[in-house]
Motif scaffolding. Structure first.
Motif, mmCIF file in Angstrom:
data_model
loop_
_atom_site.group_PDB
_atom_site.id
_atom_site.type_symbol
_atom_site.label_atom_id
_atom_site.label_comp_id
_atom_site.label_asym_id
_atom_site.label_seq_id
_atom_site.Cartn_x
_atom_site.Cartn_y
_atom_site.Cartn_z
ATOM 1 N N VAL A 271 0.833 -1.203 0.000
ATOM 2 C CA VAL A 271 0.000 0.000 0.000
ATOM 3 C C VAL A 271 0.870 1.257 0.000
ATOM 4 C CG1 VAL A 271 -1.645 1.334 1.369
ATOM 5 C CG2 VAL A 271 -1.998 -1.099 1.048
ATOM 6 N N THR A 272 1.920 1.251 0.805
ATOM 7 C CA THR A 272 2.822 2.406 0.858
ATOM 8 C C THR A 272 3.500 2.628 -0.494
ATOM 9 O OG1 THR A 272 3.246 2.006 3.205
ATOM 10 C CG2 THR A 272 4.821 3.405 2.044
ATOM 11 N N ALA A 273 3.986 1.553 -1.101
ATOM 12 C CA ALA A 273 4.709 1.668 -2.377
ATOM 13 C C ALA A 273 3.798 2.153 -3.493
ATOM 14 C CB ALA A 273 5.324 0.317 -2.746
ATOM 15 N N ILE A 274 2.604 1.589 -3.600
ATOM 16 C CA ILE A 274 1.695 1.981 -4.686
ATOM 17 C C ILE A 274 1.214 3.416 -4.484
ATOM 18 C CG2 ILE A 274 -0.599 1.534 -5.671
ATOM 19 C CD1 ILE A 274 -0.013 -1.438 -5.421
ATOM 20 N N GLY A 275 0.952 3.801 -3.237
ATOM 21 C CA GLY A 275 0.559 5.182 -2.962
ATOM 22 C C GLY A 275 1.670 6.156 -3.292
ATOM 23 N N HIS A 276 2.905 5.802 -2.928
ATOM 24 C CA HIS A 276 4.041 6.681 -3.219
ATOM 25 C C HIS A 276 4.268 6.805 -4.718
ATOM 26 C CE1 HIS A 276 8.394 7.566 -3.828
ATOM 27 N NE2 HIS A 276 8.187 8.407 -2.841
ATOM 28 N N SER A 277 4.176 5.696 -5.444
ATOM 29 C CA SER A 277 4.406 5.741 -6.895
ATOM 30 C C SER A 277 3.327 6.567 -7.592
ATOM 31 C CB SER A 277 4.454 4.329 -7.478
ATOM 32 O OG SER A 277 3.193 3.686 -7.390
ATOM 33 N N ALA A 278 2.077 6.492 -7.105
ATOM 34 C CA ALA A 278 0.999 7.293 -7.707
ATOM 35 C C ALA A 278 1.294 8.775 -7.553
ATOM 36 C CB ALA A 278 -0.344 6.952 -7.065
ATOM 37 N N LYS A 279 1.849 9.143 -6.409
ATOM 38 C CA LYS A 279 2.198 10.542 -6.175
ATOM 39 C C LYS A 279 3.313 10.999 -7.121
ATOM 40 C CE LYS A 279 3.043 13.594 -2.217
ATOM 41 N NZ LYS A 279 3.371 13.650 -0.780
ATOM 42 N N GLN A 280 4.136 10.041 -7.571
ATOM 43 C CA GLN A 280 5.225 10.347 -8.493
ATOM 44 C C GLN A 280 4.789 10.246 -9.956
ATOM 45 O OE1 GLN A 280 8.144 11.473 -7.435
ATOM 46 N NE2 GLN A 280 7.486 11.241 -5.312
ATOM 47 N N GLY A 281 3.490 10.013 -10.212
ATOM 48 C CA GLY A 281 3.012 9.925 -11.587
ATOM 49 C C GLY A 281 3.178 8.559 -12.209
ATOM 50 N N VAL A 282 3.335 7.523 -11.368
ATOM 51 C CA VAL A 282 3.459 6.148 -11.861
ATOM 52 C C VAL A 282 2.316 5.326 -11.273
ATOM 53 C CG1 VAL A 282 4.912 4.086 -11.967
ATOM 54 C CG2 VAL A 282 5.967 6.349 -11.995
ATOM 55 N N LEU A 283 1.425 4.832 -12.144
ATOM 56 C CA LEU A 283 0.303 4.024 -11.678
ATOM 57 C C LEU A 283 0.646 2.551 -11.833
ATOM 58 C CD1 LEU A 283 -2.896 5.795 -13.022
ATOM 59 C CD2 LEU A 283 -1.753 6.047 -10.827
ATOM 60 N N ILE A 284 0.768 1.851 -10.728
ATOM 61 C CA ILE A 284 1.041 0.411 -10.727
ATOM 62 C C ILE A 284 -0.256 -0.284 -10.327
ATOM 63 C CG2 ILE A 284 2.462 -1.432 -9.766
ATOM 64 C CD1 ILE A 284 4.572 0.743 -9.146
ATOM 65 N N LYS A 285 -0.741 -1.193 -11.164
ATOM 66 C CA LYS A 285 -2.110 -1.669 -11.023
ATOM 67 C C LYS A 285 -2.308 -2.815 -10.034
ATOM 68 C CE LYS A 285 -3.823 -0.049 -15.446
ATOM 69 N NZ LYS A 285 -4.495 -0.429 -16.684
ATOM 70 N N GLY A 286 -1.313 -3.142 -9.258
ATOM 71 C CA GLY A 286 -1.519 -4.176 -8.257
ATOM 72 C C GLY A 286 -0.206 -4.731 -7.747
ATOM 73 N N GLY A 287 -0.296 -5.453 -6.630
ATOM 74 C CA GLY A 287 0.894 -6.022 -6.011
ATOM 75 C C GLY A 287 1.635 -6.986 -6.915
ATOM 76 N N ILE A 288 0.883 -7.736 -7.734
ATOM 77 C CA ILE A 288 1.523 -8.712 -8.620
ATOM 78 C C ILE A 288 2.417 -8.014 -9.644
ATOM 79 C CG2 ILE A 288 -0.456 -8.780 -10.216
ATOM 80 C CD1 ILE A 288 0.173 -11.778 -10.591
ATOM 81 N N TYR A 289 1.971 -6.830 -10.117
ATOM 82 C CA TYR A 289 2.770 -6.072 -11.090
ATOM 83 C C TYR A 289 3.927 -5.371 -10.406
ATOM 84 C CZ TYR A 289 -1.620 -6.940 -13.482
ATOM 85 O OH TYR A 289 -2.726 -7.552 -14.000
ATOM 86 N N MET A 290 3.703 -4.938 -9.176
ATOM 87 C CA MET A 290 4.777 -4.348 -8.391
ATOM 88 C C MET A 290 5.907 -5.367 -8.219
ATOM 89 S SD MET A 290 6.159 -2.017 -6.428
ATOM 90 C CE MET A 290 4.887 -0.829 -6.030
ATOM 91 N N GLU A 291 5.549 -6.609 -7.913
ATOM 92 C CA GLU A 291 6.552 -7.641 -7.700
ATOM 93 C C GLU A 291 7.262 -8.005 -9.001
ATOM 94 O OE1 GLU A 291 6.837 -12.158 -5.838
ATOM 95 O OE2 GLU A 291 5.311 -10.767 -5.138
ATOM 96 N N GLN A 292 6.499 -8.122 -10.095
ATOM 97 C CA GLN A 292 7.060 -8.555 -11.369
ATOM 98 C C GLN A 292 8.030 -7.532 -11.952
ATOM 99 O OE1 GLN A 292 6.732 -11.565 -12.858
ATOM 100 N NE2 GLN A 292 8.199 -10.833 -14.375
ATOM 101 N N ALA A 293 7.748 -6.238 -11.745
ATOM 102 C CA ALA A 293 8.587 -5.189 -12.340
ATOM 103 C C ALA A 293 10.043 -5.304 -11.902
ATOM 104 C CB ALA A 293 8.037 -3.807 -11.974
ATOM 105 N N GLY A 294 10.268 -5.730 -10.680
ATOM 106 C CA GLY A 294 11.632 -5.841 -10.175
ATOM 107 C C GLY A 294 12.413 -6.986 -10.785
ATOM 108 N N LYS A 295 11.714 -7.916 -11.442
ATOM 109 C CA LYS A 295 12.384 -9.075 -12.054
ATOM 110 C C LYS A 295 12.821 -8.812 -13.492
ATOM 111 C CE LYS A 295 9.562 -12.271 -9.297
ATOM 112 N NZ LYS A 295 8.521 -13.326 -9.341
ATOM 113 N N VAL A 296 12.397 -7.673 -14.058
ATOM 114 C CA VAL A 296 12.686 -7.378 -15.468
ATOM 115 C C VAL A 296 14.195 -7.288 -15.693
ATOM 116 C CG1 VAL A 296 12.554 -5.558 -17.219
ATOM 117 C CG2 VAL A 296 10.493 -6.255 -15.982
ATOM 118 N N ASN A 297 14.701 -8.024 -16.692
ATOM 119 C CA ASN A 297 16.127 -7.930 -17.054
ATOM 120 C C ASN A 297 16.340 -7.682 -18.545
ATOM 121 O OD1 ASN A 297 15.467 -10.430 -18.063
ATOM 122 N ND2 ASN A 297 16.792 -11.590 -16.673
ATOM 123 N N ALA A 298 15.232 -7.415 -19.271
ATOM 124 C CA ALA A 298 15.304 -7.002 -20.672
ATOM 125 C C ALA A 298 14.108 -6.102 -20.948
ATOM 126 C CB ALA A 298 15.289 -8.214 -21.600
#
Length: 717
Positions: A365-392
């Motif tokens: 909740v803290t991370a998604i709220g903070h990112s929204a304030k920065q102009g980044v909309l993350i649509k759920g915890g599953i996407y929040m988790e997956q984004a950190g695994k990106v390597n390409a």
């Protein structure tokens, strides 16, 4: 079709209470389905129900309900010291303190000390007992069930003082949990507070102050300097700079003039604007963002799903362990019953999974709220988790790595030709076209000081799909077209020297328009879609974050694609791609073992975005397509937010893992005291409070995650 209603709920103390409330509402007559969003403190109901019925369903937690309304943003939780349950805890604490003073003063237990302890237990824990006993009858083993058994057991063996302290400290632990979730929700509440309650509507020359909820589409608003814009609209009159940081996270104000769009929650900084309303307050871009953030905060990440599954087995396991601690030593080793029953009760208390249950949601909740304030909309915890695994990462070119708006870079009349003639021919042909290249050429010529918009009639005008335009000027067939078209239709005029000039410009990443007529070629106009500022810096940052492959995908020709790719700093360029080809590139990268992120505009890149492991849309300041298409939307089209999102994801997952370790290790250390008989109810409850406090403070560190956007220096020199 059943009626759908949404309600705001005040008074949740924990996630299990929200679950119990949802069960109670689903049992109400007239309700077909009810869902509680604990993180947003909201209830959605399909069916017909009254506020009174809902408050009766939430009476066990003394919940207060009201109909949810976007414009009703003034109903916040009371400060922690004003909440009724916490006032009762304060009174219970005084009773417990008085009981311990009486105990020491009188040299042992007395009617006075026991009465004071009993008062503390009753005042501070009657709601806990009532719910715990009901849960026990239903065989529902949650935190309140464990605590009820522990407190009753402590009183039963005569540990009245410790029972009173456990009641008080458990209530404090619940208050901490409630505070941590309120703190995490505050970023969302701050978004809601961006909309003013009242605004000025113009009716002719008359100015009327009205509630924002009463503003309708096509009303005209007067927005003065320093005022917040209450709804989405279009500027009718005026010129000003508007801070859109609340929507895009970008601190640099945007200039607004007639026909420009403005958005709810942004701030008019300088001039007076007259704005025609295009969306009511509940339909604005800001409202959609808030709705998406609420939904996103409720979506569980895989890590949270694991914790929920673990907690279902953990709580019964703790009860079994406590029963074994209380009974095995006395039954088989001749130990004293009262001592080991006490240790069993302490085991129940230390095993209370409060900190474990909130370890993940408070971070998400803290991370998604903070990112929204920065102009980044993350649509759920599953996407929040997956984004950190990106390597390409694959980037679309136009509008993503580049500005998306072509600009004229070269005007090259052929030897002996007149530059003015070249420009006039191009102008009079291109002004009838709607292509971005045509618009760029027309605007460039309009802005030239020597340009004269002479009245020249163009007849037989034809758009050459994919190649340019053609028409007759003064009865002479003329064209402004692609080199390919000219080479195919006027091969005699397309000389070797002309081809060399065209290829030289294309190798610089420019698009070339050949201008001429049926008799001769007048010259060349070259345009280029410039790479966005800081693009190379952003891609370098992605490489530092461990992204091994950065690919640019474009439908442009190879020369242009390679030039842009080199300037941007990508590791691979794929050109002349159709949307289906982009999709296949993503699949090939996945088959090669990469976790692939795709960054595009959310529309023509839809197939590639759909198949990518993490899809990121450039938001174009709140277009519906960007909000609905991708897993993550960058509202300000700022590429620097891509590495920020990856950093935030990784930091969030690191903190979640730390939280789980903190909550389990503290309890494990306390349980290690059991074999030595050293575990007391005091230590047990302090271990629980300590874990909750650690988890909360650790999660709130996410608020300090760097956004990646440097603030401009606004000092005037």
């Amino acid at each position: 079709m059943s009626n759908h209603e949404e309600f705001q709920v005040r008074g949740f103390t924990c996630a299990s209470c929200a679950t119990q409330f949802e069960r109670n509402v689903n049992k109400l007559p007239g309700v077909s389905e009810a869902k509680v969003n604990f993180t947003a403190s909201k209830l959605s109901v399909d069916g017909t129900v009254t506020v009174e019925e809902l408050e009766r369903a939430g009476a066990f937690e003394n919940l207060k309900i009201q109909e949810a309304s976007f414009s009703n943003n003034d109903w916040e939780s009371d400060p922690i010291w004003k909440q009724g349950k916490n006032i009762r805890v304060a009174i219970a604490s005084l009773f417990a303190l008085a009981g311990w003073i009486a105990l020491f003063q009188l040299g042992g237990e007395s009617l006075l000390s026991v009465s004071l302890f009993l008062g503390a237990i009753t005042i501070g824990g009657y709601q806990l007992f009532w719910q715990g006993l009901k849960n026990l009858v239903r065989a529902q083993f949650d935190m309140k069930t464990l605590m009820t058994i522990a407190i009753i057991g402590a009183a039963f063996i005569g540990e009245w003082g410790e029972a009173a302290v456990v009641v008080v400290l458990f209530a404090i632990s619940e208050a901490l949990e409630s505070y941590s979730m309120d703190k995490a929700r505050r970023s969302l509440r701050n978004l809601i507070d961006l909309t003013p309650k009242n605004t000025t509507v113009l009716q002719g020359t008359k100015e009327t102050s009205v509630s924002v909820s009463d503003v309708n589409v096509d009303d005209v608003l007067l927005i003065k300097p320093g005022e917040k814009i209450p709804v989405d609209g279009t500027v009718m009159e005026g010129h000003s700079s508007v801070s859109e940081a609340s929507i895009t996270g970008e601190s640099i104000p945007v200039n607004k003039k007639e026909e420009d769009r403005v958005f709810a929650g942004t701030v008019n900084e300088e001039g007076i604007l007259k704005v025609r309303v295009t969306n009511r307050v509940e339909d604005t871009t800001l409202a959609k963002i808030i709705h998406l953030v609420e939904e996103a905060q409720q979506e569980k990440a895989p890590a949270q799903q694991f914790v929920d599954r673990f907690a279902k087995f953990y709580t019964p396991a703790i009860m079994i362990l406590a029963a074994l601690v209380a009974t095995v030593p006395p039954l088989f080793m001749g130990a004293i019953w009262s001592e080991w029953i006490y240790l069993g009760l302490a085991t129940l208390v230390v095993g209370c999974p409060c900190a474990l249950v909130i370890s993940t949601p408070v971070a998400i909740v803290t991370a998604i709220g903070h990112s929204a304030k920065q102009g980044v909309l993350i649509k759920g915890g599953i996407y929040m988790e997956q984004a950190g695994k990106v390597n390409a990462i694959a980037f679309d070119k136009t509008g993503t790595l580049t500005k998306g708006v072509p600009e004229v870079t070269d005007v090259d009349p052929l030897d002996g030709e007149d530059k003015v003639r070249l420009l006039l021919t191009a102008y009079h042909l291109e002004k009838y076209a709607n292509h971005p290249l045509a618009k760029a050429i027309v605007q460039y010529i309009k802005d030239l000081p020597e340009h004269v918009d002479s009245e020249i009639e163009v007849t037989d005008f034809v758009t050459l799909t994919g190649h340019g335009v053609r028409g007759k000027i003064n009865s002479v067939e003329s064209f402004a077209a692609s080199p390919t078209f000219v080479k195919d239709h006027y091969p005699a005029m397309f000389t070797k020297s002309l081809m060399e000039k065209v290829e030289s410009l294309q190798k610089e990443g420019k698009t070339v328009v050949v201008v001429g007529d049926a008799k001769e070629i007048t010259g060349l106009i070259a345009l280029r879609d410039e790479v966005k500022p800081r693009t190379k810096q952003t891609l370098t940052e992605l490489t530092r974050l461990g992204v091994k492959k950065i690919v640019m995908l474009t439908g442009d020709n190879t020369y242009t694609a390679n030039a842009i790719g080199t300037e941007a700093g990508v590791t691979e360029v794929r050109s002349r791609l159709l949307p289906a080809d982009k999709l296949n590139v993503i699949k090939d990268m996945q088959q090669a073992g990469y976790s692939v992120g795709m960054v595009g505009d959310g529309m023509n890149d839809a197939p590639a975005l759909a198949v990518a492991d993490t899809s990121i849309a450039m938001g174009k300041v709140g277009t519906d397509a960007a909000l609905e298409t991708a897993d993550i939307s960058l509202m300000g089209d700022d590429l620097a937010k891509v590495p920020y999102t990856i950093r935030l994801s990784r930091k969030t997952m690191m903190i979640i893992k730390q939280n789980i370790v903190f909550s389990l290790v503290l309890k494990a250390l306390a349980l290690l005291l059991v074999p030595f008989g050293w575990l007391t109810l005091w230590i047990a409850i302090f271990a629980d409070i300590g874990a909750t406090l650690l988890v909360t403070l650790n999660s709130l560190r996410l608020i300090r995650t760097e956004s990646g956007t440097k603030k401009p220096n606004n000092r005037k020199g």
